[in-house]
Design a protein around this motif. Structure first.
Motif, PDB file in Angstrom:
ATOM      1  N   LEU A 439       0.545  -1.383   0.179  1.00 48.36           N
ATOM      2  CA  LEU A 439       0.135   0.013  -0.105  1.00 48.36           C
ATOM      3  C   LEU A 439       1.101   1.057   0.052  1.00 48.36           C
ATOM      4  O   LEU A 439       0.017   2.150  -0.344  1.00 48.36           O
ATOM      5  CB  LEU A 439      -0.697   0.348   1.422  1.00 48.36           C
ATOM      6  CG  LEU A 439      -2.143  -0.714   1.707  1.00 48.36           C
ATOM      7  CD1 LEU A 439      -2.744  -0.997   2.527  1.00 48.36           C
ATOM      8  CD2 LEU A 439      -3.187  -0.230   0.149  1.00 48.36           C
ATOM      9  N   THR A 440       2.009   1.164   0.596  1.00 47.70           N
ATOM     10  CA  THR A 440       3.152   2.151   0.227  1.00 47.70           C
ATOM     11  C   THR A 440       4.030   2.386  -0.665  1.00 47.70           C
ATOM     12  O   THR A 440       4.622   3.894  -0.320  1.00 47.70           O
ATOM     13  CB  THR A 440       3.504   2.506   2.382  1.00 47.70           C
ATOM     14  OG1 THR A 440       3.945   1.807   2.365  1.00 47.70           O
ATOM     15  CG2 THR A 440       2.393   2.441   2.654  1.00 47.70           C
ATOM     16  N   GLY A 441       4.392   1.334  -0.767  1.00 44.62           N
ATOM     17  CA  GLY A 441       5.869   1.477  -1.725  1.00 44.62           C
ATOM     18  C   GLY A 441       6.682   1.283  -0.880  1.00 44.62           C
ATOM     19  O   GLY A 441       8.310   1.074  -1.935  1.00 44.62           O
ATOM     20  N   VAL A 442       6.672   1.353   0.329  1.00 43.37           N
ATOM     21  CA  VAL A 442       8.662   1.230   1.065  1.00 43.37           C
ATOM     22  C   VAL A 442       8.653  -0.572   0.274  1.00 43.37           C
ATOM     23  O   VAL A 442       7.581  -1.481   1.029  1.00 43.37           O
ATOM     24  CB  VAL A 442       7.538   0.997   2.125  1.00 43.37           C
ATOM     25  CG1 VAL A 442       9.145   0.853   3.428  1.00 43.37           C
ATOM     26  CG2 VAL A 442       7.364   2.204   2.622  1.00 43.37           C
ATOM     27  N   GLU A 443      10.282  -0.843   0.854  1.00 38.53           N
ATOM     28  CA  GLU A 443      10.687  -1.469  -0.219  1.00 38.53           C
ATOM     29  C   GLU A 443      11.128  -2.700   1.064  1.00 38.53           C
ATOM     30  O   GLU A 443      11.503  -3.549   1.343  1.00 38.53           O
ATOM     31  CB  GLU A 443      11.470  -1.522  -1.179  1.00 38.53           C
ATOM     32  CG  GLU A 443      11.385  -1.289  -1.975  1.00 38.53           C
ATOM     33  CD  GLU A 443      12.690  -0.744  -3.089  1.00 38.53           C
ATOM     34  OE1 GLU A 443      14.034  -0.582  -2.065  1.00 38.53           O
ATOM     35  OE2 GLU A 443      12.183  -0.112  -4.359  1.00 38.53           O
ATOM     36  N   ASN A 444      11.677  -2.576   2.273  1.00 36.10           N
ATOM     37  CA  ASN A 444      12.366  -2.751   3.433  1.00 36.10           C
ATOM     38  C   ASN A 444      10.651  -2.821   4.483  1.00 36.10           C
ATOM     39  O   ASN A 444      10.407  -2.495   4.985  1.00 36.10           O
ATOM     40  CB  ASN A 444      12.817  -2.264   4.050  1.00 36.10           C
ATOM     41  CG  ASN A 444      13.492  -3.309   4.727  1.00 36.10           C
ATOM     42  OD1 ASN A 444      13.544  -4.330   5.608  1.00 36.10           O
ATOM     43  ND2 ASN A 444      15.106  -3.880   4.037  1.00 36.10           N
TER      44      ASN A 444
END
Length: 460
Positions: A439-444
């Motif tokens: 949902l956020t595009g955060v990769e980690n």
């Protein structure tokens, strides 16, 4: 005390007197006026406060206010539709509530994610983590809203368990023993009958087994809570403590399960788009370009359904030199997942997996080579959900457990779900943090958990 929340101020866009409490994000002071950017945690948006010596009696003091200070501001909202921001606040009183020294770590500049992980107790004060954790909160509400509105029972399954669902080597052990003075039996093994629970116990790796027992009484149930795994993995997508969403549905086969997975994901995505719009816009601008468009596309996407066998057929036909050669007997790799979602231009359900690589409770198909399992792959993130139709026949389940050396004795209570009124039933699991990454595009995964628990990392 009167307190006007900045989120409500921006939503109402009304002129008038307000009292705001928050923290200084920036302070630009000039000789005859200054600008404070204030955030109170109710929204990712900052409120611009204009202060002038003609309107406040401590102008010189306020002009020296540092980033991180907490303040109370009284004043009047002025609408500014012609400016970049739709409104601002003209201050008549500014009071410092809590000082903040110059060596405050979270300054108004770009910080590396590694630096912010080392200051996890402060990183929620940055724009990125403000957006991420607000989306996490909204997404949690969306999960409950979907299941509650569809008549599911919310079940609190135990965190301490003796049920071995994922394999005891994957589960943390619980004991009250003194590690320096363990009681041993005649067989030279630790005597767990002397422990608090009278047997060896674990911190749960899944609430599925207990959830199934409730599905046999309520038909449709879900769990949503913390789970734990001992996997010593340092990848971007693994953590030792995470939250899981695990619905179990009686009278539901594999096709019905996929219908529910698709409906639930679309519901959650739309809910987040509608209720965390400013945060999604921020993530779309600063974390993953085009995030909003990707999420909006999902709402109208066709979810392809294809068997594992047909997936391998498709992959082998491609004129591509795969790093990991596709196999009819093995899992598919990240590169294969990426190809599939691009090839079908949307989410993909991969069904009917080789039984030798799947869990003991999954229903064996008539070919006796595959099980009625399904993984949902989504563009940009790969696997998001995993589920199966559960084996409903007791004799078949017992044979399968024997094949995989699963001891039935500790879970005789679970086998009663097949003895007493068993039926076709299915369920799936979704790691909540995987959803937040999507949902956020955060990769980690370490950056979507407030205080991540990963190998060699148990701070705070």
């Amino acid at each position: 005390m009167k307190r006007d929340k900045i989120k409500k101020i921006f939503e109402e866009k009304k002129a008038g007197k307000v009292v705001v409490y928050g923290w200084v994000r920036t302070n630009r002071a000039q000789s005859q006026f200054g600008f404070l950017n204030i955030n109170d945690g109710s929204t990712i948006l900052n409120l611009q406060v204009v202060y002038e010596p003609a309107n406040i009696d401590n102008f010189e003091e306020v002009s020296k206010f540092r980033v991180g200070m907490s303040v109370m501001v009284e004043g009047e909202i002025v609408l500014t539709p012609e400016a970049k921001q739709p409104l601002e606040m003209k201050a008549t009183k500014v009071v410092m509530l809590g000082d903040c020294p110059e060596d405050y770590p979270i300054q108004p500049k770009r910080h590396t994610l590694e630096f912010l992980r080392d200051n996890a107790h402060l990183r929620a004060r940055t724009n990125m983590f403000n957006a991420v954790f607000r989306i996490r909160s909204v997404a949690a509400m969306a999960v409950h809203s979907y299941f509650q509105s569809n008549g599911y029972l919310y079940v609190h399954t135990p965190l301490i368990t003796c049920a071995d669902c994922e394999g005891s080597d994957q589960m943390f052990k619980v004991t009250t023993f003194d590690m320096n003075n363990l009681p041993y039996g005649d067989d030279k093994k630790v005597d767990f009958s002397k422990d608090l629970f009278g047997k060896q116990s674990f911190i749960t790796g899944s609430g599925q087994l207990q959830g199934e027992t409730f599905a046999m009484a309520f038909s449709d149930i879900y769990t949503f809570g913390p789970t734990f795994r001992t996997e010593n993995s340092n990848t971007k997508t693994h953590a030792n403590e995470f939250w899981m969403i695990e619905p179990e549905m009686a009278f539901c086969d594999l096709e019905g399960l996929m219908d529910i997975e698709e409906e639930m994901l679309k519901y959650v995505v739309k809910y987040v788009l509608d209720n965390a719009s400013d945060e999604i816009n921020f993530c779309s601008q600063f974390i993953e370009k085009g995030l909003r468009e990707r999420l909006e596309k999902l709402l109208t996407s066709k979810f392809t359904r294809i068997s594992h066998h047909d997936v391998v057929d498709l992959l082998l036909k491609q004129n591509i030199k795969w790093e990991f050669k596709p196999s009819y007997l093995d899992d598919i790799a990240k590169e294969h997942e990426k190809f599939l979602t691009e090839h079908f231009n949307g989410p993909v359900f991969v069904t009917n997996w080789p039984k030798d690589i799947k869990a003991w409770y999954m229903k064996v198909n008539p070919d006796n080579k595959t099980v009625a399992a399904v993984d949902l792959l989504v563009p940009g993130s790969g696997e998001l959900m995993g589920g199966s139709q559960r084996e409903e026949y007791l004799d078949v389940l017992l044979n399968r457990m024997k094949e995989l050396n699963v001891d039935p004795e500790p879970i005789e209570w679970y086998l009663d779900t097949r003895r007493y009124g068993g039926n076709i039933h299915s369920g799936f699991g979704m790691g909540f943090e995987r959803l937040i990454m999507y949902l956020t595009g955060v990769e980690n995964i370490r950056d979507v958990i407030p205080y991540p628990r990963t190998p060699k990392n148990c701070e705070y």
